[in-house]
Motif scaffolding. Structure first.
Motif, PDB file in Angstrom:
ATOM      1  N   UNK A 186       0.872  -1.178   0.000  1.00  0.00           N
ATOM      2  CA  UNK A 186       0.000   0.000   0.000  1.00  0.00           C
ATOM      3  C   UNK A 186       0.906   1.224   0.000  1.00  0.00           C
ATOM      4  N   UNK A 187       0.692   2.132  -0.921  1.00  0.00           N
ATOM      5  CA  UNK A 187       1.524   3.332  -0.967  1.00  0.00           C
ATOM      6  C   UNK A 187       1.326   4.150   0.312  1.00  0.00           C
ATOM      7  N   UNK A 188       2.416   4.733   0.792  1.00  0.00           N
ATOM      8  CA  UNK A 188       2.388   5.449   2.071  1.00  0.00           C
ATOM      9  C   UNK A 188       1.307   6.524   2.105  1.00  0.00           C
ATOM     10  N   UNK A 189       1.081   7.187   0.977  1.00  0.00           N
ATOM     11  CA  UNK A 189       0.082   8.258   0.961  1.00  0.00           C
ATOM     12  C   UNK A 189      -1.342   7.738   1.142  1.00  0.00           C
ATOM     13  N   UNK A 190      -1.531   6.424   0.949  1.00  0.00           N
ATOM     14  CA  UNK A 190      -2.852   5.839   1.107  1.00  0.00           C
ATOM     15  C   UNK A 190      -3.087   5.265   2.507  1.00  0.00           C
ATOM     16  N   UNK A 191      -2.078   5.290   3.358  1.00  0.00           N
ATOM     17  CA  UNK A 191      -2.231   4.718   4.696  1.00  0.00           C
ATOM     18  C   UNK A 191      -3.289   5.429   5.543  1.00  0.00           C
ATOM     19  N   UNK A 192      -3.352   6.771   5.544  1.00  0.00           N
ATOM     20  CA  UNK A 192      -4.409   7.415   6.336  1.00  0.00           C
ATOM     21  C   UNK A 192      -5.806   6.983   5.900  1.00  0.00           C
ATOM     22  N   UNK A 193      -6.012   6.870   4.585  1.00  0.00           N
ATOM     23  CA  UNK A 193      -7.313   6.428   4.077  1.00  0.00           C
ATOM     24  C   UNK A 193      -7.614   4.999   4.476  1.00  0.00           C
ATOM     25  N   UNK A 194      -6.581   4.157   4.460  1.00  0.00           N
ATOM     26  CA  UNK A 194      -6.756   2.768   4.873  1.00  0.00           C
ATOM     27  C   UNK A 194      -7.148   2.707   6.341  1.00  0.00           C
ATOM     28  N   UNK A 195      -6.471   3.452   7.177  1.00  0.00           N
ATOM     29  CA  UNK A 195      -6.766   3.457   8.609  1.00  0.00           C
ATOM     30  C   UNK A 195      -8.202   3.882   8.872  1.00  0.00           C
TER      31      UNK A 195
END
Length: 364
Positions: A186-195
Motif C-alpha cells: 500500500x503506498x504510504x500516501x494511502x495509509x491514512x485512508x486505509x486506517x
C-alpha cells in the motif's frame, strides 16, 4: 518520555490501535513496551466490540528498529541477565501475535527490523510501503536471528531466507512480499485512508477486502532476478562452502554477498545457518521460538554480542573484533552448545500443536 507513553492505545470504530511511541529511538522495543503490547492484545481478544488490532510506529522513520540493543549491550556487559527475561516475554508475545484470533494488521512502513519484524510479520495482515526496509540484521552484531526470524526466513522460497539471514541485508516491499514477510503493498500516501476505512470494518473478511482495495502492485524488487545463484550457492551445507560458491560463481552480486558475510561474526554465522536448517524441520513457530531462546541465552554470554553492538552502535567504528575471528575456529561442538536444552530455564512454548505460524515451508 516515561514507559507509560512508549506504547499508545486507542480505538477507532471497531479497531484497537497500538502505536509504538519511541520515535527518537526508532521505536525500539523495551521490556515495558513488550508487556504493554501483550496486555493490550489480551484485552482486545476479550473485547467483543473490537474487530481487529492495528499496529503502527510513531514518527516518519519506521515501525520499529528492533529491541533496545544499547540496553541489551549494557546488560550483557554487566552480566545482569535482564535481557533473558526480556526475550522470554518478547518471544511469548510473538507467539501470541501469530495465534491472535482476530485480524492483526501490521503497517510495516519504513524501517522494520529484528524485534520490529517480530511484532509485525507474524500478524495475519501485513502491509508494506515503498518506504519499507525489512531485515533480520542480527549477524551484524554477533547475534542470531530471533523473534521467530529463523522460522520466517526458513520458510522463504528456496534459499532466499538463508541469504538474508547471513548477509543481514534489508529488503524493500517487493522482496518482503516474495519472501513471505508481508502480504500487501500500500503506498504510504494511502495509509491514512486505509486506517479510516478499517475503522468501519465489522468482520475479518471486510478487513481483508478493505486492505486489498487500498493495495496495488509493488514496484520491482531485486531478489527474484538473483534466485538462480542464491539457491545454488546457499544450498551448501556449511558457511565455508557457501562463501566458496559465492566467491567462485562468477556473479558480481554473489561476490559482494560473500564479502558482506565474511565481515560478520563467525560464530553467529555458523549458529544462524544451523538454526535456519533446524527451524525447517520443526513443527511450527513456537518450537522455533523455543530454539531461538536457547541460542539467544548462549549468545548473551559470549563476547561477540557486546563487541558487535559496540562496533555498530556504540562506537560506530564498524570494526568488530570477533572471538574467535575465523570460521575454521568455530567447531561443530561449539555450535551444538547453542542448541542444548536449558532445563528449568527453557522458554517452553512448544506444545506440539498450537500454531504453525505463517504457514508451512515453501519449496518453489
Amino acid at each position: 518520555m516515561n514507559h507509560d507513553d512508549s506504547v499508545l492505545l486507542h480505538t477507532e470504530g471497531r479497531v484497537r490501535h497500538i502505536t509504538l511511541n519511541r520515535p527518537h529511538a526508532l521505536n525500539a522495543l523495551t521490556h515495558a513496551m513488550v508487556r504493554r503490547i501483550d496486555a493490550a492484545l489480551a484485552e482486545a481478544e476479550a473485547d467483543d466490540s473490537v474487530t481487529a488490532v492495528l499496529i503502527t510506529g510513531a514518527g516518519e522513520r519506521g515501525l520499529c528498529a528492533g529491541g533496545d540493543i544499547r540496553w541489551i549491550h549494557d546488560d550483557a556487559r554487566a552480566g545482569v541477565g535482564a535481557a533473558m527475561d526480556f526475550w522470554r516475554d518478547e518471544y511469548r508475545l510473538n507467539a501470541r501475535i501469530a495465534r491472535f484470533p482476530k485480524p492483526y494488521v501490521a503497517i510495516m512502513d519504513g524501517i522494520t527490523m529484528g524485534g520490529g519484524v517480530g511484532v509485525s510479520a507474524h500478524g495475519s495482515v501485513r502491509v508494506v510501503t515503498e518506504r519499507s526496509r525489512v531485515a533480520m540484521p542480527e549477524t551484524a552484531i554477533g547475534f542470531v536471528p530471533d523473534v521467530g526470524g529463523t522460522y520466517l526466513l526458513g520458510s522463504a522460497p528456496g534459499e532466499l531466507g538463508t541469504h538474508l539471514a547471513l548477509t543481514a541485508d534489508a529488503v524493500g516491499a517487493a522482496d518482503a512480499l516474495l519472501c513471505g514477510l508481508a502480504d500487501h503493498f500500500v503506498r504510504a500516501q494511502r495509509l491514512p485512508g486505509l486506517t479510516t476505512a478499517l475503522a468501519g470494518c465489522g468482520t475479518a473478511a471486510e478487513i481483508e477486502r478493505t486492505v486489498r482495495r487500498h493495495a496495488s502492485p509493488a514496484p520491482s524488487g531485486e531478489l527474484a532476478a538473483h534466485r538462480e545463484w542464491i539457491d545454488s550457492c546457499y544450498r551448501a551445507d556449511t558457511v565455508e562452502e557457501i562463501l566458496d560458491r559465492l566467491d567462485n560463481s562468477g556473479v558480481p552480486a554473489a561476490k559482494q554477498a560473500a564479502a558482506t558475510i565474511a565481515a560478520k561474526s563467525p560464530t553467529a554465522l555458523k549458529v544462524t545457518l544451523a538454526a535456519l536448517r533446524r527451524a525447517r524441520r520443526l513443527p511450527g513457530l513456537e518450537a522455533a521460538l523455543d530454539q531461538e531462546f536457547r541460542t539467544s541465552c548462549v549468545a548473551y554470554a559470549r563476547p561477540d554480542l557486546v563487541e558487535g553492538v559496540r562496533a555498530q552502535i556504540i562506537d560506530k567504528d564498524r570494526s568488530p573484533r570477533w572471538t574467535p575471528a575465523e570460521l575454521a575456529e568455530v567447531s561443530e561442538d561449539e555450535v551444538a552448545l547453542f542448541f542444548a536444552p536449558l532445563g528449568a530455564r527453557e522458554l517452553g512454548l512448544d506444545p506440539g500443536s498450537r500454531t504453525t505460524g505463517r504457514g508451512s515451508r515453501t519449496t518453489d
